[in-house]
Enzyme design. Structure first.
Site, PDB file in Angstrom:
ATOM      1  N   ASN A  27      -4.793  -5.149  -5.766  1.00 37.93           N
ATOM      2  CA  ASN A  27      -3.619  -4.324  -5.452  1.00 37.93           C
ATOM      3  C   ASN A  27      -3.919  -2.872  -5.790  1.00 37.93           C
ATOM      4  O   ASN A  27      -4.990  -2.560  -6.322  1.00 37.93           O
ATOM      5  CB  ASN A  27      -2.378  -4.854  -6.171  1.00 37.93           C
ATOM      6  CG  ASN A  27      -2.495  -4.755  -7.676  1.00 37.93           C
ATOM      7  OD1 ASN A  27      -2.500  -3.665  -8.243  1.00 37.93           O
ATOM      8  ND2 ASN A  27      -2.637  -5.901  -8.341  1.00 37.93           N
ATOM      9  N   ARG A  28      -2.985  -1.995  -5.502  1.00 31.70           N
ATOM     10  CA  ARG A  28      -3.247  -0.557  -5.561  1.00 31.70           C
ATOM     11  C   ARG A  28      -3.034   0.070  -6.934  1.00 31.70           C
ATOM     12  O   ARG A  28      -3.052   1.290  -7.055  1.00 31.70           O
ATOM     13  CB  ARG A  28      -2.356   0.174  -4.555  1.00 31.70           C
ATOM     14  CG  ARG A  28      -2.660  -0.148  -3.124  1.00 31.70           C
ATOM     15  CD  ARG A  28      -1.768   0.663  -2.202  1.00 31.70           C
ATOM     16  NE  ARG A  28      -1.911   0.236  -0.818  1.00 31.70           N
ATOM     17  CZ  ARG A  28      -2.902   0.639  -0.029  1.00 31.70           C
ATOM     18  NH1 ARG A  28      -3.818   1.448  -0.478  1.00 31.70           N
ATOM     19  NH2 ARG A  28      -2.953   0.194   1.222  1.00 31.70           N
TER      20      ARG A  28
END
Ligand code: CTP
Ligand code: CA
Length: 222
Positions: A27-28
């Site tokens: 994820n970011r």
């Protein structure tokens, strides 16, 4: 403004859930918020343990850092780091992980137009810390939401039995995952059962970390 003599455990960054030897689900999360909190805790004199997912950030001064990759590894290392006085769950922990990790690289099958992946739930680190026999006096969780921030944050306060939730709206300019700045809505459960609320920022994550730890210190019995 002191955490001298206290032990603070912070989780930060994303987790990577491996699919095969060359691929993962991630994820970011940049890890910046959690690293800033760990740095601020160490500056305030706390014995600070930072459990970090895969990020490219320098270890803050005075912080003991343990690198992990997956949600399962982060769960094991965080629970191993207890007992502590404060736990800050700033990591963006994967909610799901592949049911099986392929030992060889997954190959395309001629004629197959789709690949179906089966994912299973990961352990909830925050909830497990909050229900552990060695539960820290203050358990602070984060909530990343794209809408209905307040309602979800209040729900998590109850569902995970944590003391504080810092909610941020992700996917907006100038806030959330990759930015250096952020705005947080912080909620906490008072002794009389009502919910306290304070908005912090928009401000650089380094300043927010200090403002958050001020709120944590208010929750710590003298
Ligand atoms: N968290 C955790 N372990 C997980 C998932 C989440 O410790 N397996 C923690 C995060 O570190 C964060 C908090 O739970 O402090 C909330 O994470 P968030 O993703 O916003 O909420 P979830 O409870 O996972 O619910 P959902 O993603 O379904 O909204
Ligand atoms: Ca989640």
């Amino acid at each position: 403004m002191s955490l001298a003599g206290l032990r603070v455990v912070v989780s930060a960054g994303p987790t990577y859930e491996d699919l095969d030897p060359v691929r993962f689900l991630g994820n970011r999360s940049s890890g910046k918020m959690g690293f800033a909190i760990a740095a601020a805790a160490a500056r305030r004199g706390a014995e600070t343990v930072l459990v970090a997912g895969p990020v490219h950030l320098p270890t803050p001064e005075g912080v003991a850092r343990i690198d992990v990759r997956s949600a399962a590894q982060m769960h094991a290392v965080v629970l191993d780091a207890l007992p502590a006085d404060v736990y800050v769950g700033a990591a963006a922990v994967a909610d799901f992980t592949p049911e099986n990790i392929a030992t060889s690289k997954i190959k395309k099958i001629p004629g197959e137009a789709a690949l179906v992946l089966r994912l299973v739930r990961t352990p909830d680190i925050l909830a497990d810390v909050a229900r552990d026999a060695r539960r820290p006096r203050v358990v602070l969780g984060f909530a990343a939401e794209t809408d209905d921030v307040a309602a979800y944050a209040r729900g998590k306060l109850d569902a995970k039995r944590v003391d504080m939730i810092a909610a941020n709206r992700v996917g907006q300019a100038g806030s959330g995952f990759e930015s250096d700045d952020n705005a947080l809505s912080v909620y906490w459960r008072r002794d009389d059962g009502t919910v306290g609320e304070r908005t912090l920022g928009p401000a650089p994550k380094v300043a927010l970390a200090d403002a958050l730890l001020d709120l944590v210190e208010e929750r710590l019995p003298a």
